[in-house]
Enzyme design. Sequence first.
Site, mmCIF file in Angstrom:
data_model
loop_
_atom_site.group_PDB
_atom_site.id
_atom_site.type_symbol
_atom_site.label_atom_id
_atom_site.label_comp_id
_atom_site.label_asym_id
_atom_site.label_seq_id
_atom_site.Cartn_x
_atom_site.Cartn_y
_atom_site.Cartn_z
ATOM 1 N N ASP A 109 0.926 -1.255 0.077
ATOM 2 C CA ASP A 109 -0.017 0.140 0.026
ATOM 3 C C ASP A 109 0.934 1.190 0.019
ATOM 4 O OD1 ASP A 109 -2.166 -1.780 0.129
ATOM 5 O OD2 ASP A 109 -2.291 -1.635 2.313
HETATM 6 N N1 URA Z 1 -1.143 -5.743 3.874
HETATM 7 C C1 URA Z 1 -2.039 -4.723 3.899
HETATM 8 O O1 URA Z 1 -2.794 -4.242 4.417
HETATM 9 N N2 URA Z 1 -1.307 -3.645 3.266
HETATM 10 C C2 URA Z 1 0.099 -3.998 2.673
HETATM 11 O O2 URA Z 1 0.552 -3.088 2.132
HETATM 12 C C3 URA Z 1 0.569 -5.228 2.704
HETATM 13 C C4 URA Z 1 -0.109 -6.251 3.302
#
Ligand code: URA
Length: 239
Positions: A109
């Site tokens: 993310d």
């Molecule tokens: N899980 C999440 O919620 N975000 C990420 O970036 C990776 C795993």
Amino acid sequence: MESEIMRVDKYISSQLNGVSRKDAKALCRKGEVLVNGIVVKNSDVKIIAGKDIVTVQGENVDYKKYVYIMLNKPQGYVCSTCDGKSPTVMELVPPELFREGLFPAGRLDKDTEGFVLLTNDGELAHKMLSPKSHIEKKYYVELQKPVEQFYISEFEKGMEIDGGDVCLPARIEFVPQNEYACYVYISEGMYHQIKRMFQKLSNKVAFLKRVKMGNLEINPNLGIGECLELLHKDVEKIL
Ligand code: URA
């Protein structure tokens, strides 16, 4: 090493960072390119990459078909090759490591930090990203509320998270001296998975960093936003 036939200008621009196809053609015209010791002014000439010896301005240009880069992703960057709104992880790749066809093999993310592999090796990325691969990824997590003991069994049994997605069994490990922090191990990569898992437990992720993929840990000396070139044998530890 595997051999590949290609135009000499393409070879030079793909192997030398910061040298475009146009620059490579100009180098040929100026007589600064040799193939097996012979000056090649015509950039249409084909070479066998990995076999013919290409020299530019007196230096041999070794053939490296694929590049593998460990990036310590900062928050605020998206894992994509282009994005109209946000900076992308590609902008963090120093020119000497940049290659045509480079892309992030997997996504974190925008507000997640940590280990992202960048490569131009499509086959390896495909293996890594296949839903069947079940490569274990380790994340360091900080939560808004303290970690609770019952999370262990919830994670182990495979949680159903919002939207009806059912997670594979996952592991959680407490961090001594910090009741708000833990490590989470998951073997898949559903959208916002870790955030949704803690949401289901009425908690909230405040900070998330990927620290390991398969058996390859992020280099502890790699600063945020920095890149490190990996060898193929290092990357094999992920698979
Ligand atoms: N899980 C999440 O919620 N975000 C990420 O970036 C990776 C795993």
